[in-house]
Write an enzyme that holds these catalytic residues in place. Structure first.
Site, PDB file in Angstrom:
ATOM      1  N   ASP A   1      17.489  30.998  13.305  1.00 12.10           N
ATOM      2  CA  ASP A   1      17.977  31.287  14.659  1.00 12.10           C
ATOM      3  C   ASP A   1      19.172  32.228  14.603  1.00 12.10           C
ATOM      4  O   ASP A   1      20.128  31.991  13.864  1.00 12.10           O
ATOM      5  CB  ASP A   1      18.365  29.985  15.372  1.00 12.10           C
TER       6      ASP A   1
ATOM      7  N   ASP B   1      18.773  32.517   7.229  1.00  9.25           N
ATOM      8  CA  ASP B   1      18.790  31.605   8.364  1.00  9.25           C
ATOM      9  C   ASP B   1      17.714  32.067   9.351  1.00  9.25           C
ATOM     10  O   ASP B   1      17.223  33.200   9.266  1.00  9.25           O
ATOM     11  CB  ASP B   1      20.187  31.648   9.006  1.00  9.25           C
TER      12      ASP B   1
END
Length: 262
Positions: free
Chosen positions: A15, A13
């Protein structure tokens, strides 16, 4: 499922894992450099469908993180890839910005407001009441309702903003139709990412900071899951869920190869 030492490919991922508020999380630039130097296949995943991979690559570079655009996989790309497999050269009415519009164009779709096969809702900072009304009418007339991601809110300097999931809910209320959502936590987002880099679930790891999207989708896709605590998760948050990640670490810095190993 593979143990950490058997992982040959990584999905991560963006953020809360690599960056936080446009700043690199300590250890993230070094981990990406390590993967590049080792020739480890990897993709950076994001549910953000506003930006193209080129835009995101530039934003990450400004944060001190080097990720080539072909190493970025967005919910917009996953959505366009899915729809291309369903209806090559199909038609769509798209609500969104450059990320989803570019992905749909590159997947060979024709954009139309006249009897489209699909209505595709992506993320935007400027939802138009007129566009949403058009989407509702087209869905009521038989267009299939697709959305890039289910996130109800997004962050901004002033506080949370309503995001794609909130617009999905508005359209669902008006049409009585639920969208098919391609982005996380749909494991299809991960499966399409695996296909993109020619990886297999048995020897691929997924790094995320959210139990309800990254980790559950990683588990459902059969991946080795790594929860980092640098985003929003704390132990109480982990304990709320009936599933567990394969491993939990403080941040991506803990995944760096120790000098002693080399």
């Amino acid at each position: 499922m593979a143990s950490h030492d058997e992982i040959e490919c990584w999905l991560t991922d963006m953020d809360g894992v690599l960056v936080h508020e446009n700043r690199a999380i300590p250890g993230a630039p070094e981990l990406l450099t390590q993967w590049r130097e080792d020739g480890t296949p990897f993709l950076v995943l994001t549910n953000n469908s506003i930006f193209t991979p080129r835009d995101l690559s530039a934003r990450l570079r400004a944060s001190g993180i080097e990720v080539p655009e072909d190493r970025i996989w967005t919910s917009a790309l996953a959505t366009a890839t899915f729809l291309k497999s369903q209806s090559p050269g199909g038609t769509a009415y798209v609500v969104g910005e450059a990320g989803i519009l570019t992905a749909m164009h590159e997947a060979g779709f024709i954009m139309t407001e006249s009897d489209p096969e699909y209505v595709v809702i992506g993320e935007t900072r400027n939802y138009s009441f007129e566009a949403i009304t058009k989407a509702i009418r087209l869905i009521n007339n038989g267009a299939r309702f697709i959305s890039t991601n289910p996130d109800a809110t997004g962050p901004s300097a002033e506080g949370p903003l309503p995001a794609t999931g909130a617009i999905n809910a508005l359209i669902t209320k008006a049409t009585n139709r639920e969208p098919y959502v391609v982005g996380k936590p749909n494991p299809m987002m991960f499966r399409s990412a695996l296909n993109r880099i020619g990886a297999h679930s048995e020897n691929t790891g997924m790094i995320g900071d959210r139990m309800d999207t990254d980790i559950v989708a990683g588990i459902e896709a059969g991946l080795h899951t790594v929860l980092v605590m640098s985003g929003i998760s704390d132990q109480r948050e982990i304990d709320r869920y009936p599933f567990r990640p394969s491993e939990t670490v403080a941040s991506v810095a803990d995944l760096l190869r120790k000098p002693a190993d080399g």
